[in-house]
Write a protein that holds these residues in place. Structure first.
Motif, PDB file in Angstrom:
ATOM      1  N   GLY A 158      -9.577  -4.051   3.779  1.00 41.56           N
ATOM      2  CA  GLY A 158     -10.669  -4.161   2.811  1.00 41.56           C
ATOM      3  C   GLY A 158     -10.289  -3.586   1.464  1.00 41.56           C
ATOM      4  O   GLY A 158     -10.632  -4.139   0.415  1.00 41.56           O
ATOM      5  N   ALA A 159      -9.560  -2.451   1.478  1.00 45.05           N
ATOM      6  CA  ALA A 159      -9.120  -1.833   0.225  1.00 45.05           C
ATOM      7  C   ALA A 159      -8.136  -2.729  -0.514  1.00 45.05           C
ATOM      8  O   ALA A 159      -8.179  -2.845  -1.750  1.00 45.05           O
ATOM      9  CB  ALA A 159      -8.490  -0.471   0.514  1.00 45.05           C
ATOM     10  N   LYS A 160      -7.243  -3.389   0.228  1.00 37.98           N
ATOM     11  CA  LYS A 160      -6.297  -4.326  -0.397  1.00 37.98           C
ATOM     12  C   LYS A 160      -7.043  -5.436  -1.130  1.00 37.98           C
ATOM     13  O   LYS A 160      -6.765  -5.741  -2.292  1.00 37.98           O
ATOM     14  CB  LYS A 160      -5.387  -4.955   0.675  1.00 37.98           C
ATOM     15  N   ILE A 170      -7.284   5.130  -3.746  1.00 43.41           N
ATOM     16  CA  ILE A 170      -8.303   5.798  -2.934  1.00 43.41           C
ATOM     17  C   ILE A 170      -9.703   5.273  -3.249  1.00 43.41           C
ATOM     18  O   ILE A 170     -10.550   5.137  -2.355  1.00 43.41           O
ATOM     19  CB  ILE A 170      -8.204   7.324  -3.136  1.00 43.41           C
ATOM     20  N   GLU A 171      -9.963   4.929  -4.521  1.00 49.57           N
ATOM     21  CA  GLU A 171     -11.282   4.403  -4.902  1.00 49.57           C
ATOM     22  C   GLU A 171     -11.583   3.096  -4.177  1.00 49.57           C
ATOM     23  O   GLU A 171     -12.739   2.828  -3.825  1.00 49.57           O
ATOM     24  CB  GLU A 171     -11.363   4.193  -6.418  1.00 49.57           C
ATOM     25  N   ASP A 172     -10.569   2.286  -3.924  1.00 51.20           N
ATOM     26  CA  ASP A 172     -10.778   1.028  -3.201  1.00 51.20           C
ATOM     27  C   ASP A 172     -11.140   1.288  -1.743  1.00 51.20           C
ATOM     28  O   ASP A 172     -11.972   0.586  -1.160  1.00 51.20           O
ATOM     29  CB  ASP A 172      -9.526   0.146  -3.285  1.00 51.20           C
ATOM     30  N   VAL A 173     -10.516   2.301  -1.145  1.00 49.42           N
ATOM     31  CA  VAL A 173     -10.854   2.674   0.232  1.00 49.42           C
ATOM     32  C   VAL A 173     -12.304   3.138   0.298  1.00 49.42           C
ATOM     33  O   VAL A 173     -13.081   2.722   1.174  1.00 49.42           O
ATOM     34  CB  VAL A 173      -9.914   3.785   0.749  1.00 49.42           C
ATOM     35  N   TYR A 193      -2.979  -4.589  -8.281  1.00 49.13           N
ATOM     36  CA  TYR A 193      -2.001  -5.212  -7.388  1.00 49.13           C
ATOM     37  C   TYR A 193      -1.649  -4.323  -6.200  1.00 49.13           C
ATOM     38  O   TYR A 193      -0.805  -4.685  -5.380  1.00 49.13           O
ATOM     39  CB  TYR A 193      -0.741  -5.586  -8.169  1.00 49.13           C
ATOM     40  N   SER A 194      -2.298  -3.174  -6.117  1.00 52.22           N
ATOM     41  CA  SER A 194      -2.147  -2.287  -4.972  1.00 52.22           C
ATOM     42  C   SER A 194      -3.385  -1.395  -4.895  1.00 52.22           C
ATOM     43  O   SER A 194      -3.884  -0.959  -5.940  1.00 52.22           O
ATOM     44  CB  SER A 194      -0.885  -1.428  -5.120  1.00 52.22           C
ATOM     45  N   VAL A 230       0.855  -1.190   0.000  1.00 57.40           N
ATOM     46  CA  VAL A 230       0.000   0.000   0.000  1.00 57.40           C
ATOM     47  C   VAL A 230       0.891   1.240   0.000  1.00 57.40           C
ATOM     48  O   VAL A 230       1.838   1.327   0.784  1.00 57.40           O
ATOM     49  CB  VAL A 230      -0.919   0.042   1.244  1.00 57.40           C
ATOM     50  N   THR A 231       0.572   2.184  -0.859  1.00 61.49           N
ATOM     51  CA  THR A 231       1.356   3.420  -0.895  1.00 61.49           C
ATOM     52  C   THR A 231       1.011   4.290   0.308  1.00 61.49           C
ATOM     53  O   THR A 231      -0.077   4.180   0.891  1.00 61.49           O
ATOM     54  CB  THR A 231       1.080   4.207  -2.187  1.00 61.49           C
TER      55      THR A 231
END
Length: 321
Positions: free
Chosen positions: A270-272, A285-288, A281-282, A225-226
């Motif tokens: 959850g975002a991962k 912000i949209e995933d969060v 593969y990482s 994660v960045t």
């Protein structure tokens, strides 16, 4: 157990396994796509779910179908006012040889459906929630490990609140997701009735097993994660706290209490997982944001002003974005 040559290949395998599981569950569960997605996300993230919906929305059928598709053991516990902790975790009995032996309760399974968890007193609720947190139970001073993976899906009826014992915020915090079930659309309900009033029974095939699920749970934690995504997740949670430096005047007016650090941890996990099943593969912000509502809605306490204005927790969370 890894037979994959790289983490990229393993991530692709997780995405494929997710799609296969979703397709198999979709043979039985019509509609409810977001609910199925959230349940699978929680399993691969090693979290628990609280399912809030009126009776008759296939909550039990959903959990049974998930257990069949993932080749996991399943137990359903109907919570009632007279249910005791020993009815969940088990108890010691005196055997024929005059020695005590521990009889495992229904919590010793991979997937537990805690039906109407708010219908039982806090003492019994706490017994299950301790098992969720520790992944073990203690009886007569002896600790017994629960089977792995271990996943609890608890249900609540949002309408009928008479004779219930609402879960305190500290116990609600144990659940990764709060998933809201809604009524099916007309077309979906038509398909449900068509599928369930005949003699044809959909066959659900196994697509994973316990060992593979635990491997994928570890894989999710290994996803990089960045820093800016980590900071965004933590700042998003901080914004829910009225006393935080990040809280806007509007949030201070609408919330009396915000989410704790466990929400930040679940947002990142959850975002991962959401990133991997989306072919990335990482996480970004949209995933969060994709998992934020289910993670935050049961961790924030609305003010009287918010309730008077008819603002839901989801509407307030959207303002945080």
């Amino acid at each position: 157990m890894s037979t994959y040559r790289s983490e990229v290949e393993a991530a692709d395998a997780l995405k494929k396994a997710y799609e296969q599981a979703r397709a198999e569950i979709g043979k039985v569960i019509i509609g409810q796509d977001e609910v199925v997605k959230s349940v699978l996300l929680a399993i691969f993230s090693n979290g628990h779910c609280l399912l809030v919906g009126v009776p008759g929305l296939a909550k039990t059928l959903l959990v049974q179908t998930v257990a069949r598709a993932l080749d996991l053991n399943f137990n359903r516990i109907q919570f009632t006012p007279d249910l005791m902790p020993s009815d969940i975790i088990g108890s010691e009995i005196l055997g024929e040889d005059r020695s005590f032996k521990f009889i495992h309760g229904p919590v010793f399974s991979n997937i537990i459906l805690a039906d109407e968890i708010n219908r039982t007193p806090p003492k019994t609720q706490a017994a299950l929630l301790e098992a969720m947190q520790e992944k073990a139970v203690t009886a007569a001073g002896v600790t017994y490990k629960l089977p792995q993976p271990f996943f609890v899906l608890a249900t609540q009826n949002p309408i009928e609140q008479e004779g219930t014992y609402p879960l305190p915020e500290a116990q609600l915090d144990r659940f990764m997701f709060n998933i809201a079930l809604t009524y099916p659309t007309f077309a979906e309900e038509l398909q449900v009735v068509k599928n369930t009033t005949g003699t044809t029974v959909a066959e659900v095939h196994k697509v994973l097993n316990a060992e593979q699920i635990m491997f994928f749970q570890k894989l999710v934690r290994d996803i990089p994660v960045t820093d800016h995504v980590l900071e965004y997740a933590v700042k998003l949670v901080s914004k829910t706290r009225p006393q935080s430096e990040f809280a806007t005047p509007q949030i201070k007016r609408l919330l009396t209490w915000g989410a704790g650090p466990r929400a930040s941890q679940f947002l990142v996990l959850g975002a991962k997982c959401h990133a991997v099943i989306s072919g990335k593969y990482s996480p970004d912000i949209e995933d969060v944001q994709a998992v934020a509502k289910a993670i935050l809605r049961h961790r924030i306490v609305r003010s009287y002003q918010a309730e008077a204005e008819g603002l839901s927790a989801d509407q307030i969370i959207e303002q945080l974005f």
